[in-house]
Motif scaffolding. Structure first.
Motif, PDB file in Angstrom:
ATOM      1  N   LEU A  10      85.048  43.201 100.503  1.00 12.73           N
ATOM      2  CA  LEU A  10      85.828  43.005  99.583  1.00 12.73           C
ATOM      3  C   LEU A  10      86.525  44.097  98.955  1.00 12.73           C
ATOM      4  O   LEU A  10      85.770  45.149  98.593  1.00 12.73           O
ATOM      5  N   SER A  12      89.572  43.682  96.354  1.00  8.89           N
ATOM      6  CA  SER A  12      90.192  43.536  95.060  1.00  8.89           C
ATOM      7  C   SER A  12      89.246  42.985  93.946  1.00  8.89           C
ATOM      8  O   SER A  12      88.170  42.655  94.248  1.00  8.89           O
ATOM      9  N   THR A  15      88.880  39.479  93.130  1.00 10.50           N
ATOM     10  CA  THR A  15      88.063  38.983  94.192  1.00 10.50           C
ATOM     11  C   THR A  15      86.769  39.072  94.051  1.00 10.50           C
ATOM     12  O   THR A  15      85.680  38.018  94.184  1.00 10.50           O
ATOM     13  N   GLU A  19      83.525  36.237  93.046  1.00 11.40           N
ATOM     14  CA  GLU A  19      82.643  36.046  93.700  1.00 11.40           C
ATOM     15  C   GLU A  19      81.299  36.398  93.043  1.00 11.40           C
ATOM     16  O   GLU A  19      80.452  35.649  93.146  1.00 11.40           O
TER      17      GLU A  19
END
Length: 307
Positions: A10, A12, A15, A19
């Protein structure tokens, strides 16, 4: 998905934050404090803004995976959320208030307790450069949560979904988190606490002594001698770091331990008062109510009802 499976990392911030919030929420099904399988981690969840609550923060990295909170220490307030983190370099009394939370989007807190022995080992083995200057004020600060630090926190929390990997991988990621903190501006206070004979080191040593002897009478002269400081210097620098005098700090420790015992024992207030070092039960009642807003039994009953 196994943590060791190949997967595109990941990148971002949004993001990663999303998460991480999902993980914290899954392991925090109801409001309150949640211990998890990784001892250094604690999660918190609140489904609505909260009232002010007294607490004792250990040396830690704290931020909100979702929502926001305000912490007050001494006369200063510190706000943190998913982009700003709070770091404490000494066990310090605080007053916290969740400011952004709802049932649909609860406040979700990621708290990583920092092991100062691991900090010392990392500093010694990696020969990190000495801190530039002595930080002033309380042993608490708020700063930007870097993407690298957020990503490491996410990877540590993600291990909860693959418990078999925790014993091997958690210590590695914990070391990365500590390293990234040490190399940040907020890490300067942690590094100063390891410089032998620095005032931060001596205050930290005084805190450890008080924690080990909180339930017995304390002579300030003895404490000052133990940390190799004059009484006046100890008072000044201890209060600068914790917002309390050594005696006030001891009293606060006693009351928090009393609260913990009241939740466990529930019945005999006099026994609890004696266990934490109070000879006068009336004084214990007064000081407990002043700090927590209710007498011991009433406060314990409320906390049990909320848990």
């Amino acid at each position: 998905m196994d943590l060791l499976d190949h997967k595109t990392p990941l990148t971002s911030r949004e993001t990663i934050s999303s998460e991480l919030a999902s993980i914290v929420e899954r392991f925090s099904p109801i409001d309150g404090e949640h211990r998890v399988a990784i001892p250094s981690l604690t999660f918190w969840r609140f489904s609505a803004p909260s009232k002010e609550e007294s607490a004792f923060s250990k040396v830690a990295l704290i931020f909100a995976a979702q929502g926001a909170k305000t912490v007050t220490a001494g006369d200063m307030s510190y706000d943190y959320d998913s982009e700003r983190c709070l770091v404490t370099s000494i066990d310090i009394p605080i007053i916290g208030r969740v400011t952004k939370a709802s049932r649909e989007k609860p406040y979700l807190c990621f708290s990583f307790e920092i092991d100062m022995e691991k900090v010392a080992h990392l500093v010694a083995t990696r020969e990190l450069p000495p801190p530039d200057e002595t930080p002033l004020g309380l042993g608490i600060s708020v700063g930007d949560l870097s993407l690298d630090l957020l990503d490491a926190a996410y990877r540590l929390a993600r291990l909860l979904d693959t418990p078999k990997h925790i014993p091997v991988l958690a210590p590695l990621i914990e070391q990365e988190i500590i390293y990234r903190l040490l190399m940040s501006s907020q890490g300067m206070r942690l590094r100063h606490a390891l410089v032998a004979d620095s005032r931060a080191f001596k205050v930290a040593k005084a805190v450890e002594w008080i924690k080990a002897h909180f339930d017995v009478p304390m002579r300030i002269d003895d404490l000052a001698e133990h940390v190799n400081m004059s009484v006046s210097s100890l008072h000044q620098h201890f209060k600068e770091a914790t917002a309390l005098s050594p005696l006030q700090y001891q009293k606060r420790l006693r009351l928090f331990e009393a609260r913990r015992l009241m939740l466990k024992r529930a019945s005999d207030v006099g026994v609890v008062a004696s266990m934490v070092g109070y000879d006068n039960q009336s004084q214990f009642h007064r000081e407990y109510k002043r700090l927590f807003g209710a007498p011991p039994m009433q406060d314990a009953m409320r906390l049990r009802a909320e848990s």
